[in-house]
Design a protein around this motif. Structure first.
Motif, PDB file in Angstrom:
ATOM      1  N   ILE A 177       0.840  -1.207   0.000  1.00  0.00           N
ATOM      2  CA  ILE A 177       0.000   0.000   0.000  1.00  0.00           C
ATOM      3  C   ILE A 177       0.871   1.252   0.000  1.00  0.00           C
ATOM      4  CG2 ILE A 177      -1.614   1.337   1.410  1.00  0.00           C
ATOM      5  CD1 ILE A 177      -2.853  -1.374   2.260  1.00  0.00           C
ATOM      6  N   GLU A 178       1.927   1.242   0.810  1.00  0.00           N
ATOM      7  CA  GLU A 178       2.832   2.387   0.858  1.00  0.00           C
ATOM      8  C   GLU A 178       3.527   2.600  -0.491  1.00  0.00           C
ATOM      9  OE1 GLU A 178       6.773   3.872   3.344  1.00  0.00           O
ATOM     10  OE2 GLU A 178       5.581   2.196   4.098  1.00  0.00           O
ATOM     11  N   LEU A 179       3.967   1.489  -1.120  1.00  0.00           N
ATOM     12  CA  LEU A 179       4.606   1.598  -2.440  1.00  0.00           C
ATOM     13  C   LEU A 179       3.643   2.149  -3.475  1.00  0.00           C
ATOM     14  CD1 LEU A 179       6.761  -1.658  -2.580  1.00  0.00           C
ATOM     15  CD2 LEU A 179       7.581   0.700  -2.474  1.00  0.00           C
ATOM     16  N   ARG A 180       2.382   1.659  -3.439  1.00  0.00           N
ATOM     17  CA  ARG A 180       1.374   2.190  -4.368  1.00  0.00           C
ATOM     18  C   ARG A 180       1.130   3.665  -4.127  1.00  0.00           C
ATOM     19  NH1 ARG A 180      -3.129  -1.598  -3.266  1.00  0.00           N
ATOM     20  NH2 ARG A 180      -1.910  -3.457  -3.211  1.00  0.00           N
ATOM     21  N   PHE A 181       1.062   4.048  -2.853  1.00  0.00           N
ATOM     22  CA  PHE A 181       0.846   5.448  -2.508  1.00  0.00           C
ATOM     23  C   PHE A 181       2.002   6.320  -3.014  1.00  0.00           C
ATOM     24  CE2 PHE A 181       1.409   8.999   0.476  1.00  0.00           C
ATOM     25  CZ  PHE A 181       0.193   9.633   0.295  1.00  0.00           C
ATOM     26  N   GLN A 228       4.098   5.610  -5.448  1.00  0.00           N
ATOM     27  CA  GLN A 228       4.039   5.614  -6.915  1.00  0.00           C
ATOM     28  C   GLN A 228       2.976   6.584  -7.410  1.00  0.00           C
ATOM     29  OE1 GLN A 228       6.149   4.127  -8.893  1.00  0.00           O
ATOM     30  NE2 GLN A 228       5.162   4.836 -10.738  1.00  0.00           N
ATOM     31  N   LYS A 229       1.826   6.571  -6.753  1.00  0.00           N
ATOM     32  CA  LYS A 229       0.741   7.481  -7.140  1.00  0.00           C
ATOM     33  C   LYS A 229       1.160   8.932  -6.946  1.00  0.00           C
ATOM     34  CE  LYS A 229      -4.179   8.206  -6.336  1.00  0.00           C
ATOM     35  NZ  LYS A 229      -5.338   7.835  -5.535  1.00  0.00           N
ATOM     36  N   ARG A 230       1.834   9.215  -5.817  1.00  0.00           N
ATOM     37  CA  ARG A 230       2.310  10.576  -5.565  1.00  0.00           C
ATOM     38  C   ARG A 230       3.330  11.008  -6.619  1.00  0.00           C
ATOM     39  NH1 ARG A 230      -0.001  14.169  -3.422  1.00  0.00           N
ATOM     40  NH2 ARG A 230       1.807  15.120  -2.505  1.00  0.00           N
ATOM     41  N   LYS A 231       4.220  10.068  -7.015  1.00  0.00           N
ATOM     42  CA  LYS A 231       5.206  10.383  -8.051  1.00  0.00           C
ATOM     43  C   LYS A 231       4.516  10.694  -9.372  1.00  0.00           C
ATOM     44  CE  LYS A 231       9.200   7.782  -6.335  1.00  0.00           C
ATOM     45  NZ  LYS A 231      10.073   6.622  -6.568  1.00  0.00           N
ATOM     46  N   GLU A 232       3.508   9.882  -9.723  1.00  0.00           N
ATOM     47  CA  GLU A 232       2.773  10.115 -10.969  1.00  0.00           C
ATOM     48  C   GLU A 232       2.047  11.450 -10.921  1.00  0.00           C
ATOM     49  OE1 GLU A 232       0.251   6.704 -11.320  1.00  0.00           O
ATOM     50  OE2 GLU A 232       1.895   5.368 -11.883  1.00  0.00           O
ATOM     51  N   GLU A 233       1.412  11.756  -9.783  1.00  0.00           N
ATOM     52  CA  GLU A 233       0.720  13.040  -9.645  1.00  0.00           C
ATOM     53  C   GLU A 233       1.718  14.197  -9.735  1.00  0.00           C
ATOM     54  OE1 GLU A 233      -1.363  12.857  -5.945  1.00  0.00           O
ATOM     55  OE2 GLU A 233      -2.937  11.548  -6.742  1.00  0.00           O
ATOM     56  N   ALA A 234       2.877  14.033  -9.104  1.00  0.00           N
ATOM     57  CA  ALA A 234       3.901  15.084  -9.159  1.00  0.00           C
ATOM     58  C   ALA A 234       4.391  15.287 -10.592  1.00  0.00           C
ATOM     59  CB  ALA A 234       5.062  14.733  -8.238  1.00  0.00           C
ATOM     60  N   ALA A 235       4.579  14.172 -11.324  1.00  0.00           N
ATOM     61  CA  ALA A 235       5.015  14.272 -12.728  1.00  0.00           C
ATOM     62  C   ALA A 235       3.943  14.970 -13.568  1.00  0.00           C
ATOM     63  CB  ALA A 235       5.317  12.885 -13.286  1.00  0.00           C
ATOM     64  N   ARG A 236       2.662  14.600 -13.342  1.00  0.00           N
ATOM     65  CA  ARG A 236       1.566  15.259 -14.074  1.00  0.00           C
ATOM     66  C   ARG A 236       1.501  16.743 -13.743  1.00  0.00           C
ATOM     67  NH1 ARG A 236      -1.636  10.621 -13.039  1.00  0.00           N
ATOM     68  NH2 ARG A 236      -2.545  11.671 -11.257  1.00  0.00           N
ATOM     69  N   ASP A 237       1.638  17.059 -12.442  1.00  0.00           N
ATOM     70  CA  ASP A 237       1.622  18.459 -12.030  1.00  0.00           C
ATOM     71  C   ASP A 237       2.788  19.223 -12.650  1.00  0.00           C
ATOM     72  OD1 ASP A 237      -0.622  17.993 -10.546  1.00  0.00           O
ATOM     73  OD2 ASP A 237       0.416  17.908  -8.603  1.00  0.00           O
ATOM     74  N   GLN A 238       3.954  18.586 -12.707  1.00  0.00           N
ATOM     75  CA  GLN A 238       5.128  19.221 -13.304  1.00  0.00           C
ATOM     76  C   GLN A 238       4.894  19.492 -14.792  1.00  0.00           C
ATOM     77  OE1 GLN A 238       7.786  20.320 -11.737  1.00  0.00           O
ATOM     78  NE2 GLN A 238       8.833  21.011 -13.568  1.00  0.00           N
TER      79      GLN A 238
END
Length: 194
Positions: free
Chosen positions: A65-69, A71-81
């Motif tokens: 769950i932590e790894l998924r979280f 990964q999701k934060r990284k994807e959101e950060a990349a999208r935001d960037q």
């Protein structure tokens, strides 16, 4: 007396039966105590293994769950960037266009403000019409009726552009052109003729 002895005998038999059952249970437990201990120990060991497996499985799930979280934060950060970079490029493009427009308007005004135009024509209607047109465009416009007046204005104001009628009284357009070029060789002259 006989009746009381039979009641006493029944109670005796009951006590004897209950005592026999209790002795039988105690004998069974003592005979099979090792089996009960083994079963108890086995149940305790199985319980401990279940607890250990449960903890291990829970930690594994928490880690997933932590790894998924993460990964999701990284994807959101990349999208935001990417969104931010796109917005920044669009903003810079808009600002460049706005600045280009502002600079162009400013330069047009500066150029128009700096440019002086001399309109030389003996016909009053044409002279006033051209004067109004160039004034509305932001030029410093001056008017003259003939070549002599125009030469005096040209020397005083050092006009950049001259609109010159070819046929005028006192000094015609060709004579005036030669005088202008003596004063300011770089002046732009437009000759007009009916």
């Amino acid at each position: 007396m006989r009746g009381s002895s039979s009641a006493g005998d029944g109670l005796g038999w009951l006590i004897l039966i209950v005592s026999g059952i209790i002795v039988g249970i105690i004998w069974f437990i003592t005979q099979h105590a090792a089996i009960f201990r083994t079963i108890g120990i086995a149940l305790i060991l199985v319980s401990l293994q279940l607890v250990r497996y449960s903890r291990k499985h829970r930690k594994k799930r928490e880690k997933e769950i932590e790894l998924r979280f993460v990964q999701k934060r990284k994807e959101e950060a990349a999208r935001d960037q990417k969104r931010h970079e796109l917005w920044l490029r669009e903003y810079e493009a808009r600002e460049k266009i706005n600045n280009d427009i502002k600079n162009r308007i400013y330069l047009d005004r500066v150029v128009a403000d700096q440019k002086k135009i001399l309109i030389v024509d003996d016909q009053n209607g044409i002279r006033i019409l051209l004067y109004e047109i160039f004034k509305n465009e932001g030029f410093h416009a001056f008017m003259a009726v003939d070549g002599r007046d125009a030469l005096a204005i040209f020397k005083a104001e050092s006009s950049d552009i001259v609109l010159l009628d070819l046929r005028m009284p006192k000094m015609n357009g060709i004579e005036f052109l030669s005088k202008i070029k003596e004063v300011n060789h770089s002046a732009v002259v437009f000759m007009m003729s009916a």
